[in-house]
Write an enzyme that holds these catalytic residues in place. Structure first.
Site, PDB file in Angstrom:
ATOM      1  N   SER A  78       0.797  -1.236   0.000  1.00 13.91           N
ATOM      2  CA  SER A  78       0.000   0.000   0.000  1.00 13.91           C
ATOM      3  C   SER A  78       0.823   1.277   0.000  1.00 13.91           C
ATOM      4  CB  SER A  78      -0.968   0.006   1.178  1.00 13.91           C
ATOM      5  OG  SER A  78      -2.037  -0.884   0.921  1.00 13.91           O
ATOM      6  N   ILE A  79       2.143   1.175   0.058  1.00 12.53           N
ATOM      7  CA  ILE A  79       2.944   2.385  -0.189  1.00 12.53           C
ATOM      8  C   ILE A  79       2.765   2.823  -1.642  1.00 12.53           C
ATOM      9  CG2 ILE A  79       5.288   3.335  -0.218  1.00 12.53           C
ATOM     10  CD1 ILE A  79       5.966   1.691   2.169  1.00 12.53           C
TER      11      ILE A  79
END
Length: 393
Positions: A78-79
């Site tokens: 999710s970065i």
């Protein structure tokens, strides 16, 4: 030569304050590795443009005893979201899209419905802020529609196409009317398709042109080009973390998150706008520092200020009590309620493969802590201990 955020750093003597900080963070890292809560990590910290801590520790691959290196490549999970959110905001700045556009303007067939069969309008803004009524499979109860339709969260099912996953997603009922709640979701994957429609290029091509190339993030991409630098992922285990293999499912909330590490090596896997990128800790730090300092060459300061604003309200508790959500990350509204030493306005998020990061604009502080151990490195004791060590001085 690859651009590096540390190019301008000098070899000046480390101050006493930096030495104390180093000692505190080293203790946290050494303890986590000794207790076998994480296998390896890269931790980088910058304050007011000055590097105050950097360390690679532990192992990139435990079985071969390969040491972790600072230029190690991680599956970002999710970065990815902040990178794709910034890409979208570049298009907004140019007037190529409006945040209040209906998604059907760009994806006419993307019309998920409510339980009653109605098909409400979903806007770009709602996808960006996770207020669309979409969800993630790992968030939903086991056996529900997301399971039934085999929806991918962008971490599994190598070779799956984006069209096929959106076709599955659209069959699952919305969990609430758009704009009437907050649920972490596949909204950024849908926006990946929107971005491709707008630009006429693939999402990876657009992200590279709009964000990666301007910032010199040469190790960031959606598919690994140098497998030798890619760290081996591990899952929490007793007494030691377990090496991940395709198909592994890690229990979380009412369901499980499904992983397929080989996805990052498979060009046929759809480019997940919410979870599909790979990159180094230095890449992530450079991007976040660009955001902290006003957007640099990729975004205007006005756009960045809007991205830092809570768009959904503290009642949503997006990262726990006291947290709302901006464009790409959680926003800290109430440090006391969150029981956090961070300043009001801090932005923060993580990545399911074992990462955490935050930017405290008041303290001019950017912290990136990448690990190869899920979920400890994302939501376990480790990121909390890193945060506390930084503020304990």
């Amino acid at each position: 030569m690859e651009s590096n955020i540390f190019d301008t750093q000098t070899n000046a003597a480390v101050s006493a304050q930096d030495a104390r900080l180093k000692e505190r963070i080293d203790v946290v890292i050494d303890r986590a590795i000794a207790n076998q809560r994480i296998v390896g990590t890269v931790v980088l910290t910058i304050q007011d443009g000055r590097l105050i801590y950097r360390r690679a520790a532990g192992l990139a691959d435990r079985e071969s005893e390969t040491p972790m290196r600072e230029d190690a490549v991680f599956r970002l999970a999710s970065i990815t979201k902040p990178i794709v959110s910034a890409t979208l905001m570049r298009l907004v700045e140019r007037g190529q899209i409006s945040l209040d556009d209906p998604v059907t303007r760009w994806l006419p067939d993307f019309r998920p419905g409510l339980e009653d069969g109605s098909e409400p309008v979903i806007t770009v803004r709602q996808l960006l802020t996770h207020t669309s009524g979409l969800s993630y499979r790992f968030v939903e109860p086991a056996g529900g529609p997301y399971d039934q339709f085999d929806v991918s969260d962008g971490l599994d099912q190598p070779g799956l196409s984006l069209k096929e996953n959106l076709d599955r997603l659209v069959k699952a009922p919305l969990v609430f009317p758009p704009g009437k709640g907050w649920r972490y979701s596949l909204g950024l994957d849908v926006l990946g398709a929107v971005i491709a429609e707008i630009t006429g290029k693939s999402l990876p091509e657009t992200v590279k042109a709009e964000v990666l190339n301007p910032l010199g993030l040469e190790s960031m991409s959606f598919v690994v080009t140098d497998p030798s630098r890619l760290v081996t992922p591990y899952a929490d285990g007793t007494p030691t973390p377990v090496r991940m293999t395709d198909g592994i499912a890690l229990p979380i909330w009412q369901n499980a998150a499904r992983f397929a590490p080989s996805r990052a090596l498979n060009p046929a896997s759809y480019p997940s706008g919410g979870a599909g990128m790979i990159g180094t800790a230095g890449d992530v730090l450079r991007f976040l520092e660009t955001i902290r300092t006003g957007g640099g060459s990729i975004l205007s300061s006005q756009t960045v200020a809007e991205m830092f604003k809570d768009q959904v309200g503290v009642h949503t508790q997006t990262h726990g009590p006291g947290w709302g959500f901006g464009f790409g990350w959680a926003v800290l509204n109430d440090p006391e309620l969150a029981q956090s030493p961070q300043s009001t306005g801090t932005i923060q998020w993580g990545g399911a493969y074992g990462h955490s990061w935050f930017v405290d604009p008041t303290q001019k502080l950017t912290v990136v802590a990448m690990t190869n151990t899920a979920f400890e490195g994302m939501s376990g004791v480790f990121p909390m201990d890193i945060r506390n060590a930084i503020y304990d001085g």
